[in-house]
Design a protein around this motif. Structure first.
Motif, mmCIF file in Angstrom:
data_model
loop_
_atom_site.group_PDB
_atom_site.id
_atom_site.type_symbol
_atom_site.label_atom_id
_atom_site.label_comp_id
_atom_site.label_asym_id
_atom_site.label_seq_id
_atom_site.Cartn_x
_atom_site.Cartn_y
_atom_site.Cartn_z
ATOM 1 N N GLU A 105 -2.850 7.014 -50.459
ATOM 2 C CA GLU A 105 -3.850 6.997 -51.541
ATOM 3 C C GLU A 105 -4.382 8.395 -51.741
ATOM 4 N N TYR A 106 -4.646 8.782 -52.989
ATOM 5 C CA TYR A 106 -5.099 10.143 -53.266
ATOM 6 C C TYR A 106 -5.991 10.167 -54.501
ATOM 7 N N GLY A 107 -6.708 11.283 -54.681
ATOM 8 C CA GLY A 107 -7.571 11.458 -55.844
ATOM 9 C C GLY A 107 -6.827 12.122 -56.981
ATOM 10 N N LEU A 108 -7.098 11.659 -58.209
ATOM 11 C CA LEU A 108 -6.501 12.244 -59.406
ATOM 12 C C LEU A 108 -7.360 13.388 -59.935
ATOM 13 N N GLU A 109 -6.807 14.118 -60.921
ATOM 14 C CA GLU A 109 -7.509 15.249 -61.511
ATOM 15 C C GLU A 109 -8.809 14.826 -62.191
ATOM 16 N N TYR A 110 -8.888 13.550 -62.618
ATOM 17 C CA TYR A 110 -10.026 13.109 -63.411
ATOM 18 C C TYR A 110 -10.968 12.221 -62.605
ATOM 19 N N ASN A 111 -11.010 12.451 -61.278
ATOM 20 C CA ASN A 111 -11.931 11.774 -60.368
ATOM 21 C C ASN A 111 -11.612 10.295 -60.175
#
Length: 204
Positions: A105-111
């Motif tokens: 799981e990871y964070g995207l550029e748009y939070n």
């Protein structure tokens, strides 16, 4: 603005004149780099892929397979794997792959948050991999793909993109403290040996 740390100035200029910047998309304050005009120019696409190959070969980077990040990595990844005559493997979003999988799981550029998965048997152990996507911004998705590759006992030797947003930073925890880092800084912190291959660098 844009700059070029690649020796292929002619390719850089062609990309600068081709890529479309869409302001306030998908959210206000975001400049979206639309790759549609690039994809429509077959010769420019071929030259971008050849430039990636040239950069990899100039460093003697070992590559046994290409991993493409869902979804636009599926455009450039197969072209690169074909040029190098090596296999292409998909890093897909959740519930898109059958069989046994590894998951990050990871964070995207748009939070927002997202999930990437790879099949456990996608590659032989100890394979050297180049991971491909369309754009390097915060580095969240590419580092998730690097983790997936490592989870199946392989090594990421390089990451490759047509476009890099050089000055985009994201907040991450380092030794319990929140710090801002560019994608290149995050990649180097994870593994300084990973080569970053880019056709076009934009200063945002």
């Amino acid at each position: 603005m844009a700059n070029n740390n690649n020796n292929n100035q002619e390719l850089f200029n062609r990309l600068k004149n081709t890529l479309t910047i869409v302001p306030d998309f998908p959210k206000e304050g975001i400049n979206f780099y639309d790759i549609s005009p690039l994809c429509a120019d077959i010769q420019l696409m071929r030259d971008c892929i050849q430039d990636m190959v040239d950069q990899l070969q100039s460093k003697g980077t070992p590559v046994d397979a290409v991993v493409g990040v869902d979804a636009r990595g599926f455009i450039f990844g197969p072209l690169l794997s074909d040029k190098l005559s090596i296999p292409f493997v998909m890093a897909r979003k959740k519930l898109k792959l059958p069989g046994e999988k590894v998951t990050v799981e990871y964070g995207l550029e748009y939070n927002d948050k997202s999930v990437l998965q790879m099949q456990k048997n996608a590659l032989p152990a100890n394979s050297n991999v180049v991971i491909v996507d369309d754009l390097l911004a915060t580095g969240g998705s590419i580092l998730a793909a690097v983790e997936l590759v490592e989870m199946i006992d392989c090594k990421c030797s390089a990451v490759a993109f047509p476009i890099e947003l050089a000055n985009v930073k994201s907040k991450i925890k380092v030794d319990g403290k929140e710090v801002e880092m560019t994608a290149r800084e995050r990649i180097a912190k994870h593994n300084a040996d990973i080569q970053v291959v880019v056709n076009f660098i934009a200063d945002e």
